[in-house]
Design a protein around this motif. Structure first.
Motif, mmCIF file in Angstrom:
data_model
loop_
_atom_site.group_PDB
_atom_site.id
_atom_site.type_symbol
_atom_site.label_atom_id
_atom_site.label_comp_id
_atom_site.label_asym_id
_atom_site.label_seq_id
_atom_site.Cartn_x
_atom_site.Cartn_y
_atom_site.Cartn_z
ATOM 1 N N GLN A 198 32.017 46.810 29.012
ATOM 2 C CA GLN A 198 31.698 45.813 28.257
ATOM 3 C C GLN A 198 33.252 45.083 27.556
ATOM 4 N N GLU A 199 34.266 46.202 27.288
ATOM 5 C CA GLU A 199 35.322 45.502 27.033
ATOM 6 C C GLU A 199 36.415 44.814 27.959
ATOM 7 N N GLU A 200 36.195 45.241 29.210
ATOM 8 C CA GLU A 200 36.614 44.315 30.413
ATOM 9 C C GLU A 200 36.168 43.199 30.347
ATOM 10 N N LYS A 201 34.799 43.183 30.466
ATOM 11 C CA LYS A 201 34.038 41.886 30.611
ATOM 12 C C LYS A 201 34.430 40.804 29.454
ATOM 13 N N GLU A 202 34.605 41.334 28.356
ATOM 14 C CA GLU A 202 35.407 40.435 26.949
ATOM 15 C C GLU A 202 36.572 40.005 27.258
ATOM 16 N N ALA A 203 37.427 40.843 27.668
ATOM 17 C CA ALA A 203 39.099 40.579 27.861
ATOM 18 C C ALA A 203 39.059 39.627 29.114
ATOM 19 N N GLY A 204 38.209 39.701 30.113
ATOM 20 C CA GLY A 204 38.321 39.055 31.390
ATOM 21 C C GLY A 204 38.961 39.804 32.449
ATOM 22 N N VAL A 205 37.770 39.803 33.662
ATOM 23 C CA VAL A 205 38.088 40.866 34.717
ATOM 24 C C VAL A 205 37.603 40.294 35.952
ATOM 25 N N ALA A 206 38.230 40.577 37.113
ATOM 26 C CA ALA A 206 37.773 40.082 38.238
ATOM 27 C C ALA A 206 37.449 41.369 39.085
ATOM 28 N N ILE A 219 33.630 37.257 38.473
ATOM 29 C CA ILE A 219 34.631 37.090 37.384
ATOM 30 C C ILE A 219 33.834 36.925 35.933
ATOM 31 N N PHE A 220 34.413 37.727 35.071
ATOM 32 C CA PHE A 220 33.909 37.929 33.780
ATOM 33 C C PHE A 220 34.932 37.442 32.629
ATOM 34 N N LYS A 221 34.291 36.677 31.529
ATOM 35 C CA LYS A 221 35.184 36.342 30.592
ATOM 36 C C LYS A 221 34.283 36.371 29.388
ATOM 37 N N ASP A 222 35.021 36.709 28.199
ATOM 38 C CA ASP A 222 34.319 36.842 26.949
ATOM 39 C C ASP A 222 32.834 37.286 27.159
ATOM 40 N N GLU A 305 44.385 37.570 49.631
ATOM 41 C CA GLU A 305 44.873 36.054 49.355
ATOM 42 C C GLU A 305 43.526 35.312 49.310
ATOM 43 N N GLN A 306 42.542 35.283 50.138
ATOM 44 C CA GLN A 306 41.553 34.583 49.944
ATOM 45 C C GLN A 306 40.892 34.937 48.537
ATOM 46 N N VAL A 307 40.771 35.829 48.214
ATOM 47 C CA VAL A 307 40.192 36.330 47.050
ATOM 48 C C VAL A 307 40.772 35.647 45.641
ATOM 49 N N TYR A 308 42.172 36.021 45.993
ATOM 50 C CA TYR A 308 43.224 35.312 44.854
ATOM 51 C C TYR A 308 42.922 33.860 44.875
ATOM 52 N N VAL A 309 43.023 33.058 45.901
ATOM 53 C CA VAL A 309 42.520 31.675 45.706
ATOM 54 C C VAL A 309 41.262 31.300 44.687
ATOM 55 N N GLU A 310 40.395 32.214 45.174
ATOM 56 C CA GLU A 310 38.988 31.862 44.307
ATOM 57 C C GLU A 310 39.226 32.296 42.865
ATOM 58 N N ILE A 311 40.216 33.343 42.688
ATOM 59 C CA ILE A 311 40.551 33.750 41.014
ATOM 60 C C ILE A 311 41.285 32.514 40.595
ATOM 61 N N LYS A 312 42.266 31.867 41.324
ATOM 62 C CA LYS A 312 42.866 30.656 40.796
ATOM 63 C C LYS A 312 41.957 29.487 40.626
ATOM 64 N N ASN A 313 40.949 29.304 41.449
ATOM 65 C CA ASN A 313 39.907 28.172 41.519
ATOM 66 C C ASN A 313 39.241 28.277 40.265
ATOM 67 N N TYR A 314 38.854 29.336 39.722
ATOM 68 C CA TYR A 314 38.219 29.829 38.342
ATOM 69 C C TYR A 314 39.276 29.288 37.285
ATOM 70 N N GLY A 315 40.355 29.327 37.246
ATOM 71 C CA GLY A 315 41.509 28.918 36.612
ATOM 72 C C GLY A 315 42.284 29.990 35.864
ATOM 73 N N HIS A 316 42.438 31.107 36.397
ATOM 74 C CA HIS A 316 43.133 32.479 35.697
ATOM 75 C C HIS A 316 44.431 31.880 35.236
ATOM 76 N N GLU A 317 45.148 31.029 35.819
ATOM 77 C CA GLU A 317 46.396 30.720 35.462
ATOM 78 C C GLU A 317 46.389 29.935 34.079
ATOM 79 N N GLU A 318 45.203 29.269 33.608
ATOM 80 C CA GLU A 318 45.302 28.606 32.125
ATOM 81 C C GLU A 318 45.260 29.619 31.308
ATOM 82 N N GLN A 319 45.883 29.458 29.992
ATOM 83 C CA GLN A 319 46.025 30.469 29.034
ATOM 84 C C GLN A 319 44.795 31.063 28.602
ATOM 85 N N LYS A 320 43.802 29.906 28.275
ATOM 86 C CA LYS A 320 42.482 30.294 27.681
ATOM 87 C C LYS A 320 41.826 31.128 28.593
ATOM 88 N N LYS A 321 41.835 30.891 29.951
ATOM 89 C CA LYS A 321 40.871 31.655 31.152
ATOM 90 C C LYS A 321 41.712 32.781 31.488
#
Length: 440
Positions: A198-206, A219-222, A305-321
């Motif tokens: 649950q902690e990982e899902k809260e912190a944000g995890v792929a 991908i989980f966040k909060d 790299e394909q998976v990482y494109v999906e992670i970036k599409n989600y918005g991982h590079e934004e501070q909030k996400k």
């Protein structure tokens, strides 16, 4: 032991089919009673392409699990994956008739059922409607609106969509194998149940589940699921590359990958050689481990790299996400040597291998705690959870019926009748859901 006391998860994968029987023990952990696995012959990239072969493989796995446990398998929870799966974000709202009453389960269900009516592309069907955040009268970022007052209830949903024909084919295989389909769930969701805390899902995890035919991402966040994707490459493509690159048969390529394969070519010395017996009296082949790991490395980099494109599409590079807990690798493909280091190198994110042992009872076989069985364990957990929910619902309905019969004072009768009415509404919405699910 009667079927009521145990549940069954069935993982129909590209390389293997796993049937796993288990129940919840008194400590809330999953006790595995039996497991059966067979080679999957009728599935390609997560999609059934040969019904007869798939039915045979399912029956083999089920018979083995039954022999192991001495139990009879009736209904199963099945996972669905494959390249036809896509997900989308959708917002919807309902206006409540009486804003003086608090928001209850009925309202949330009404809102969810409304999303199931979304018009999809021809031949597509909604598999999951997953609420993310709610809004009550414009007040945003509400995780649980039950018990609040408000006239307008809004929500953002993560909607998972799949091909009707693929879903029906799975249903057909289950029925023809003599089983009942209890529930169908998205495989990356099942795997995440089994290996993420649950902690990982809260912190944000792929979560990256590398199977034989597909690589699934969740991908989980909060604590909420934010993004899912299925990439149509997995461990089999790596085996195929080794087969082509070294001119050997598939069985040998698979063994080479498992025994000597590495995702990091730098660690093999040039003089490390493995000899493979030739076919039918032909000369044995000599393959350098450096070449082998170069072939594996090239394909793994492409998948990551394909998976990482999906992670970036989600918005991982934004501070909030930002995904603070990084990446968790699971599935059979995650056992490839040095894969963790390569994923960290490409993505710059913390990475660990996910084992499904956290939710298993202490005396479970070591084999089941392998990343290979993450999806199967997750499906079993889903089956157990659903069974508990249904049992609770039945108990509640029994109590409500008793209250209706015993409701002497007017007030008691009114509330009891209201409760009875709620369960009727529940049944109606379930019928509606079934109707929508079966609509072609």
């Amino acid at each position: 032991m009667e079927q009521e006391n145990y549940s069954v998860g069935l993982d129909i994968g590209t390389t293997k089919i796993v049937a796993i029987i288990g129940k919840e023990n008194e400590y809330g952990k999953i006790e595995v009673l039996g497991i059966g696995r067979s080679k999957s012959l009728g599935v390609h990239r997560g999609v059934v392409n040969n019904i007869t072969q798939t039915i045979k493989s399912i029956q083999q796995a089920v018979e083995q699990a039954e022999a192991n446990s001495g139990l009879k398998i009736g209904s199963v929870v099945v996972g669905i994956a494959g390249q036809h799966i896509r997900s989308l974000q959708h917002s919807d709202y309902i206006t409540r008739a009486n804003s003086e009453e608090v928001i209850n389960e009925d309202d949330l269900e009404k809102l969810c059922n409304q999303v199931y009516k979304l018009v999809m592309l021809p031949g597509e069907e909604i598999i999951h409607v997953l609420p993310q955040e709610y809004k009550v009268d414009g007040q945003a970022e509400i995780k649980q609106p039950i018990g609040m007052y408000g006239g307008r209830l809004e929500a953002n949903f993560h909607v998972v969509v799949g091909q009707v024909s693929s879903i029906k084919n799975i249903g057909r295989c289950i029925k023809s194998a003599g089983l009942d389909l209890y529930n169908i769930t998205l495989e990356p969701l099942a795997s995440s149940e089994a290996v993420l805390s649950q902690e990982e899902k809260e912190a944000g995890v792929a979560l990256i589940d590398i199977g034989g035919g597909t690589t699934d991402l969740a991908i989980f966040k909060d604590g909420i699921i934010r993004h899912t994707a299925v990439i149509p490459f997995g461990g089999n493509v790596i085996t195929e590359d080794i087969k082509e690159g070294c001119s050997i048969i598939e069985k040998q390529a698979e063994l080479l990958k498992i025994k000597f394969g590495s995702a990091w070519p730098g660690e093999n010395k040039d003089n490390e050689i493995v000899s493979i017996p030739g076919l039918r009296g032909r000369e044995p082949k000599e393959i350098t481990l450096k070449n082998l790991s170069k072939i594996i490395h090239a394909r793994v980099v492409e998948i990551v790299e394909q998976v990482y494109v999906e992670i970036k599409n989600y918005g991982h590079e934004e501070q909030k996400k930002k995904l603070i807990a990084g990446i968790v690798l699971t599935g059979g493909g995650s056992q490839l040597k040095h894969l963790k280091q390569l994923v960290e190198y490409i993505t710059g994110m913390d990475t660990r291998i996910g084992y499904p042992n956290e939710h298993l009872a202490g005396d479970s076989e070591a084999e089941i705690a392998s990343p290979l069985y993450a999806t199967a364990v997750g499906l079993l957990m889903n089956a157990v959870e659903n069974k508990d929910k249904r049992r609770l619902k039945t108990i509640e309905e029994e109590q409500e019926r008793e209250m209706v019969l015993e409701g002497h004072d007017e007030m008691g009768t009114a509330t009891a009748a209201k409760k009875e009415r709620k369960s009727v509404f529940d049944r109606w919405s379930e019928k509606l859901k079934d109707f929508l699910d079966n609509a072609e």
